[in-house]
Design an enzyme around this catalytic site. Sequence first.
Site, PDB file in Angstrom:
ATOM      1  N   GLU A   1     -13.559 -14.078  12.847  1.00 43.72           N
ATOM      2  CA  GLU A   1     -14.237 -15.608  12.281  1.00 43.72           C
ATOM      3  C   GLU A   1     -13.082 -16.331  11.558  1.00 43.72           C
ATOM      4  O   GLU A   1     -11.595 -15.895  11.680  1.00 43.72           O
ATOM      5  CB  GLU A   1     -14.681 -15.093  10.710  1.00 43.72           C
ATOM      6  CG  GLU A   1     -16.308 -14.023  11.218  1.00 43.72           C
ATOM      7  CD  GLU A   1     -16.556 -13.930   9.869  1.00 43.72           C
ATOM      8  OE1 GLU A   1     -17.946 -13.595   9.567  1.00 43.72           O
ATOM      9  OE2 GLU A   1     -16.274 -14.107   9.000  1.00 43.72           O
TER      10      GLU A   1
ATOM     11  N   CYS B   1      -8.050  -4.633   8.348  1.00 42.19           N
ATOM     12  CA  CYS B   1      -7.075  -5.081   8.189  1.00 42.19           C
ATOM     13  C   CYS B   1      -6.979  -3.558   7.324  1.00 42.19           C
ATOM     14  O   CYS B   1      -7.817  -2.796   6.958  1.00 42.19           O
ATOM     15  CB  CYS B   1      -7.600  -5.781   6.353  1.00 42.19           C
ATOM     16  SG  CYS B   1      -5.564  -6.036   5.537  1.00 42.19           S
TER      17      CYS B   1
ATOM     18  N   CYS C   1      -7.722  -3.708   0.561  1.00 48.62           N
ATOM     19  CA  CYS C   1      -7.674  -4.309  -0.783  1.00 48.62           C
ATOM     20  C   CYS C   1      -9.465  -4.645  -1.373  1.00 48.62           C
ATOM     21  O   CYS C   1      -9.788  -4.747  -1.151  1.00 48.62           O
ATOM     22  CB  CYS C   1      -7.675  -6.025  -1.156  1.00 48.62           C
ATOM     23  SG  CYS C   1      -5.258  -6.721  -0.695  1.00 48.62           S
TER      24      CYS C   1
ATOM     25  N   CYS D   1     -12.379  -7.220  -1.556  1.00 48.29           N
ATOM     26  CA  CYS D   1     -12.137  -8.484  -0.558  1.00 48.29           C
ATOM     27  C   CYS D   1     -13.189  -7.475   0.867  1.00 48.29           C
ATOM     28  O   CYS D   1     -13.157  -6.649   1.309  1.00 48.29           O
ATOM     29  CB  CYS D   1     -10.783  -8.469   0.387  1.00 48.29           C
ATOM     30  SG  CYS D   1     -10.085  -9.307   2.455  1.00 48.29           S
TER      31      CYS D   1
ATOM     32  N   GLY E   1      -7.200 -10.559   8.233  1.00 54.33           N
ATOM     33  CA  GLY E   1      -5.834  -9.212   8.415  1.00 54.33           C
ATOM     34  C   GLY E   1      -4.602  -9.481   7.293  1.00 54.33           C
ATOM     35  O   GLY E   1      -5.034 -11.054   6.947  1.00 54.33           O
ATOM     36  N   GLU E   2      -3.896  -9.045   7.813  1.00 55.41           N
ATOM     37  CA  GLU E   2      -2.444  -9.330   7.029  1.00 55.41           C
ATOM     38  C   GLU E   2      -1.300  -9.630   8.132  1.00 55.41           C
ATOM     39  O   GLU E   2      -0.837  -9.415   9.457  1.00 55.41           O
ATOM     40  CB  GLU E   2      -2.291  -8.009   6.541  1.00 55.41           C
ATOM     41  CG  GLU E   2      -0.648  -7.358   5.988  1.00 55.41           C
ATOM     42  CD  GLU E   2      -0.467  -8.612   4.804  1.00 55.41           C
ATOM     43  OE1 GLU E   2      -0.416  -8.952   3.721  1.00 55.41           O
ATOM     44  OE2 GLU E   2       0.913 -10.056   5.573  1.00 55.41           O
TER      45      GLU E   2
ATOM     46  N   LEU F   1      -0.101 -12.752  -5.484  1.00 58.62           N
ATOM     47  CA  LEU F   1      -0.006 -11.695  -6.529  1.00 58.62           C
ATOM     48  C   LEU F   1      -1.356 -10.939  -7.208  1.00 58.62           C
ATOM     49  O   LEU F   1      -1.037  -9.940  -7.174  1.00 58.62           O
ATOM     50  CB  LEU F   1       1.275 -12.812  -7.573  1.00 58.62           C
ATOM     51  CG  LEU F   1       2.102 -12.495  -8.240  1.00 58.62           C
ATOM     52  CD1 LEU F   1       2.382 -11.318  -7.995  1.00 58.62           C
ATOM     53  CD2 LEU F   1       2.675 -12.631  -9.341  1.00 58.62           C
ATOM     54  N   HIS F   2      -2.164 -12.366  -8.123  1.00 60.94           N
ATOM     55  CA  HIS F   2      -3.247 -11.758  -8.649  1.00 60.94           C
ATOM     56  C   HIS F   2      -2.724 -10.610 -10.041  1.00 60.94           C
ATOM     57  O   HIS F   2      -3.930 -10.968 -10.522  1.00 60.94           O
ATOM     58  CB  HIS F   2      -4.053 -10.681  -8.050  1.00 60.94           C
ATOM     59  CG  HIS F   2      -4.618 -12.159  -6.486  1.00 60.94           C
ATOM     60  ND1 HIS F   2      -4.888 -12.799  -6.408  1.00 60.94           N
ATOM     61  CD2 HIS F   2      -4.600 -10.691  -5.203  1.00 60.94           C
ATOM     62  CE1 HIS F   2      -4.580 -13.280  -5.169  1.00 60.94           C
ATOM     63  NE2 HIS F   2      -4.494 -12.181  -4.192  1.00 60.94           N
TER      64      HIS F   2
ATOM     65  N   ASN G   1     -14.225 -14.574  -4.873  1.00 60.27           N
ATOM     66  CA  ASN G   1     -15.486 -14.828  -4.523  1.00 60.27           C
ATOM     67  C   ASN G   1     -16.532 -13.418  -4.124  1.00 60.27           C
ATOM     68  O   ASN G   1     -15.432 -12.848  -3.838  1.00 60.27           O
ATOM     69  CB  ASN G   1     -15.046 -15.303  -3.064  1.00 60.27           C
ATOM     70  CG  ASN G   1     -15.035 -17.613  -3.471  1.00 60.27           C
ATOM     71  OD1 ASN G   1     -15.250 -17.768  -3.641  1.00 60.27           O
ATOM     72  ND2 ASN G   1     -13.102 -17.392  -2.833  1.00 60.27           N
TER      73      ASN G   1
ATOM     74  N   CYS H   1     -11.781 -17.643   0.264  1.00 65.97           N
ATOM     75  CA  CYS H   1     -10.665 -16.380   1.135  1.00 65.97           C
ATOM     76  C   CYS H   1     -11.599 -15.048   0.485  1.00 65.97           C
ATOM     77  O   CYS H   1     -12.135 -14.908  -0.626  1.00 65.97           O
ATOM     78  CB  CYS H   1     -10.208 -16.748  -0.739  1.00 65.97           C
ATOM     79  SG  CYS H   1      -8.597 -18.099  -0.260  1.00 65.97           S
TER      80      CYS H   1
HETATM   81  N1  SAH Z   1      -3.622 -11.038   4.197  1.00 64.39           N
HETATM   82  C1  SAH Z   1      -3.466 -12.384   3.451  1.00 64.39           C
HETATM   83  C2  SAH Z   1      -4.611 -12.922   4.341  1.00 64.39           C
HETATM   84  C3  SAH Z   1      -5.519 -13.179   3.934  1.00 64.39           C
HETATM   85  S1  SAH Z   1      -6.560 -12.938   2.843  1.00 64.39           S
HETATM   86  C4  SAH Z   1      -3.815 -12.465   1.432  1.00 64.39           C
HETATM   87  O1  SAH Z   1      -4.180 -11.239   1.684  1.00 64.39           O
HETATM   88  O2  SAH Z   1      -2.535 -12.666   1.398  1.00 64.39           O
HETATM   89  C5  SAH Z   1      -6.602 -14.157   2.015  1.00 64.39           C
HETATM   90  C6  SAH Z   1      -6.736 -14.774   0.507  1.00 64.39           C
HETATM   91  O3  SAH Z   1      -7.916 -14.089  -0.187  1.00 64.39           O
HETATM   92  C7  SAH Z   1      -5.212 -13.690  -0.862  1.00 64.39           C
HETATM   93  O4  SAH Z   1      -5.091 -14.594  -1.119  1.00 64.39           O
HETATM   94  C8  SAH Z   1      -6.014 -12.922  -0.576  1.00 64.39           C
HETATM   95  O5  SAH Z   1      -5.467 -11.834  -2.030  1.00 64.39           O
HETATM   96  C9  SAH Z   1      -7.633 -14.055  -1.410  1.00 64.39           C
HETATM   97  N2  SAH Z   1      -8.946 -13.238  -1.575  1.00 64.39           N
HETATM   98  C10 SAH Z   1      -8.901 -11.626  -0.960  1.00 64.39           C
HETATM   99  N3  SAH Z   1     -10.450 -11.397  -1.377  1.00 64.39           N
HETATM  100  C11 SAH Z   1     -10.602 -12.086  -1.704  1.00 64.39           C
HETATM  101  C12 SAH Z   1     -11.537 -12.245  -3.050  1.00 64.39           C
HETATM  102  N4  SAH Z   1     -12.951 -11.427  -3.104  1.00 64.39           N
HETATM  103  N5  SAH Z   1     -12.696 -13.658  -3.610  1.00 64.39           N
HETATM  104  C13 SAH Z   1     -10.737 -14.838  -3.380  1.00 64.39           C
HETATM  105  N6  SAH Z   1     -10.166 -14.635  -3.264  1.00 64.39           N
HETATM  106  C14 SAH Z   1      -9.889 -13.780  -2.654  1.00 64.39           C
HETATM  107 FE1  SF4 Z   2      -6.481  -7.782   1.705  1.00 70.78          FE
HETATM  108 FE2  SF4 Z   2      -5.854 -10.067   2.814  1.00 70.78          FE
HETATM  109 FE3  SF4 Z   2      -6.111  -7.454   4.108  1.00 70.78          FE
HETATM  110 FE4  SF4 Z   2      -7.852  -8.913   2.941  1.00 70.78          FE
HETATM  111  S1  SF4 Z   2      -7.461  -9.360   4.245  1.00 70.78           S
HETATM  112  S2  SF4 Z   2      -7.449  -6.800   2.761  1.00 70.78           S
HETATM  113  S3  SF4 Z   2      -6.946  -9.217   1.011  1.00 70.78           S
HETATM  114  S4  SF4 Z   2      -4.512  -7.778   2.855  1.00 70.78           S
END
Ligand code: SAH
Ligand code: SF4
Length: 372
Positions: free
Chosen positions: A100, A120, A124, A127, A169-170, A224-225, A298, A357
């Site tokens: 997407e 990915c 996380c 996500c 993805g990362e 970071l979070h 989200n 996100c």
């Molecule tokens: N993998 C990379 C980029 C894709 S995720 C990363 O993790 O940075 C894009 C962003 O969405 C990242 O900042 C991630 O931490 C955030 N994210 C993941 N799940 C989320 C959620 N449920 N609500 C808000 N942000 C989220």
């Molecule tokens: Fe984590 Fe980013 Fe991969 Fe989602 S896309 S699992 S936030 S590293």
Amino acid sequence: MNNEKTCGQVGPPEDFRDLSLGSLDEIFAANKFSAGKIKNFFLQLKRQKISSLSELKNVKNISAIIDLLPFKTLDVVSSVKDKDNNEKIVFKTTDGFFIESVLMRSKKKISICVSVQIGCKIGCNFCTTAKIGFVRSLSAWEIMEQIRIIYSTKIYPDRLSCVSIMGMGEPFDNLENVFKAVEWMNSNYGYQISREKITISTSGFIPFDNFLLYSKPTNLAVSLHSAKEEVRSKIMNKSPISLEKLKKYMIEYVKRSGIAVTVEYCLINGLNDSNSDAIELSEFLSDVFCKVNILNFNTTIVGKTAEDSASDLRASRASFFKSVTNDKIRRFVDILKSRGIPTLYRKSLATDIGAGCGQLGFSANNIKPTTI
Ligand code: SAH
Ligand code: SF4
């Protein structure tokens, strides 16, 4: 055609965008293509909706180019728009997987958020993409084709202002192809998007060493979070990189690039949203040249089509993680600002169509999750 390493394999590339720009120039020079012909070819390729090079109009002697340049495309499976004209586009890869991208429009700019992997590995907890598991990394052409299709069908003749490499993805887990795609985005053959308009977002779970070797920096966003190890691992994953090490990498990036690092901080109710979380974050970042983007959590969803995803989202708001109120966001932002940390609340766009996100993860019907 030169043999070139793509996706860790040796052999001719599937698509010419898997080549470096230097190798491509060598091919053009060896075949005595004029600068005008090359320029026009790339201009038309950007603007026209095609699924094979033979469909390109207004390019003279196209067969000479077709013979030289292998070209592949992605299928557009579905797309869904929100009320502000932001759009989520679902693509099918040639081997049958779904990725997407998001087209975002504001008064000042048009940007595209691209995916770099199917699923990915990082996994996380908050996500949607993580729920797919990991299938494979995308090649440079697959990253660029998301942009080419969206630009030619939805943006042209307007200008594409920014690219966010923060879809599925990362990026640090697919750096070779991400860097190749960045070269394309930036080049005259591509979209002439300057590096400060390209943002790569990382979870910080993969060492930055290879990223730091890249001599032409883009913007870097670090997810970071939390400034507390145990909270960060609850939200994201068990981290092989300690926060201290992560901070060293961020400082090294700033030193090499001269660009402030963007820190992504997603507020989750009861987990990382207290006054003490804000104070600890400000202390952690006090010696880092950075700006903080605050996001709200989200809801994560998995639907079968882009339209399904949107309705799943409306139907089911139940989740272990919960978003926070506007009051909490204001208080958190105020604490950081009062302690000298440049901070902005970045309201996620297009969350009602599952394009915010952390929401990208088209159900990927047939995908069998793999574990790492
Ligand atoms: N993998 C990379 C980029 C894709 S995720 C990363 O993790 O940075 C894009 C962003 O969405 C990242 O900042 C991630 O931490 C955030 N994210 C993941 N799940 C989320 C959620 N449920 N609500 C808000 N942000 C989220
Ligand atoms: Fe984590 Fe980013 Fe991969 Fe989602 S896309 S699992 S936030 S590293």
